[in-house]
Design a protein around this motif. Structure first.
Motif, PDB file in Angstrom:
ATOM      1  N   ARG A  51      15.118  90.718  28.534  1.00 52.46           N
ATOM      2  CA  ARG A  51      14.568  89.808  27.453  1.00 52.46           C
ATOM      3  C   ARG A  51      14.018  90.888  26.273  1.00 52.46           C
ATOM      4  NH1 ARG A  51      14.132  84.442  27.861  1.00 52.46           N
ATOM      5  NH2 ARG A  51      14.424  83.703  30.171  1.00 52.46           N
ATOM      6  N   HIS A  53      14.860  94.094  25.866  1.00 50.10           N
ATOM      7  CA  HIS A  53      15.963  94.482  25.069  1.00 50.10           C
ATOM      8  C   HIS A  53      16.626  93.757  24.134  1.00 50.10           C
ATOM      9  CE1 HIS A  53      15.821  97.754  28.211  1.00 50.10           C
ATOM     10  NE2 HIS A  53      15.991  98.481  27.145  1.00 50.10           N
ATOM     11  N   ILE A  54      16.936  92.359  24.447  1.00 47.93           N
ATOM     12  CA  ILE A  54      17.317  91.443  23.625  1.00 47.93           C
ATOM     13  C   ILE A  54      16.521  91.226  22.377  1.00 47.93           C
ATOM     14  CG2 ILE A  54      17.969  89.104  23.407  1.00 47.93           C
ATOM     15  CD1 ILE A  54      18.853  89.132  26.334  1.00 47.93           C
ATOM     16  N   GLY A  55      15.225  91.218  22.819  1.00 43.82           N
ATOM     17  CA  GLY A  55      14.316  90.915  21.317  1.00 43.82           C
ATOM     18  C   GLY A  55      14.374  92.251  20.514  1.00 43.82           C
ATOM     19  N   ILE A  57      17.205  94.144  19.895  1.00 46.50           N
ATOM     20  CA  ILE A  57      18.447  93.982  19.275  1.00 46.50           C
ATOM     21  C   ILE A  57      18.341  93.037  18.233  1.00 46.50           C
ATOM     22  CG2 ILE A  57      20.966  93.423  19.676  1.00 46.50           C
ATOM     23  CD1 ILE A  57      20.671  94.789  22.557  1.00 46.50           C
ATOM     24  N   GLU A  58      17.951  91.795  18.523  1.00 47.48           N
ATOM     25  CA  GLU A  58      17.571  90.576  17.625  1.00 47.48           C
ATOM     26  C   GLU A  58      16.814  91.264  16.316  1.00 47.48           C
ATOM     27  OE1 GLU A  58      16.239  87.343  19.867  1.00 47.48           O
ATOM     28  OE2 GLU A  58      18.143  86.746  20.335  1.00 47.48           O
ATOM     29  N   GLY A  59      15.812  92.064  16.553  1.00 48.87           N
ATOM     30  CA  GLY A  59      14.973  92.384  15.421  1.00 48.87           C
ATOM     31  C   GLY A  59      15.752  93.567  14.612  1.00 48.87           C
ATOM     32  N   LEU A  61      19.138  93.608  14.299  1.00 50.80           N
ATOM     33  CA  LEU A  61      20.077  92.749  13.430  1.00 50.80           C
ATOM     34  C   LEU A  61      19.440  91.967  12.413  1.00 50.80           C
ATOM     35  CD1 LEU A  61      23.226  91.617  13.636  1.00 50.80           C
ATOM     36  CD2 LEU A  61      22.222  89.728  15.129  1.00 50.80           C
ATOM     37  N   ASP A  62      18.192  91.316  12.570  1.00 52.01           N
ATOM     38  CA  ASP A  62      17.389  90.835  11.509  1.00 52.01           C
ATOM     39  C   ASP A  62      17.249  91.703  10.422  1.00 52.01           C
ATOM     40  OD1 ASP A  62      17.581  88.555  13.056  1.00 52.01           O
ATOM     41  OD2 ASP A  62      15.625  88.546  13.545  1.00 52.01           O
ATOM     42  N   GLU A  65      20.588  92.468   8.629  1.00 51.18           N
ATOM     43  CA  GLU A  65      21.051  91.492   7.708  1.00 51.18           C
ATOM     44  C   GLU A  65      20.223  91.340   6.605  1.00 51.18           C
ATOM     45  OE1 GLU A  65      20.930  87.878  10.723  1.00 51.18           O
ATOM     46  OE2 GLU A  65      23.418  88.468  11.126  1.00 51.18           O
TER      47      GLU A  65
END
Length: 75
Positions: A51, A53-55, A57-59, A61-62, A65
């Protein structure tokens, strides 16, 4: 008659086998329960790590973008 049955080696061996099987079953069961609890703890720790690491990666990516959207607006 009862006294001779108690002195019988077959009865003694049978009871010894019964206690050995019971003891080993109890030991294996308690070891299995311990392993299940350890496995659950490891899986909980792994879930938290994933969780995190996913956070990250999402950060990232945000942010990517967001930079992409800003560069499109500037053009």
């Amino acid at each position: 008659m009862a006294a001779s049955a108690l002195r019988s080696p077959i009865l003694f061996i049978g009871l010894a086998n019964l206690f050995a099987i019971s003891g080993s079953t109890y030991m294996l069961r308690s070891h299995h329960i311990y392993n299940l609890e350890e496995h659950e703890a490891r899986m909980d720790e792994l879930e938290g790590t994933l969780r995190g690491h996913i956070g990250l990666i999402e950060g990232a990516l945000d942010r990517l973008e967001g930079n992409k959207a800003k560069s499109v607006k500037e053009k």
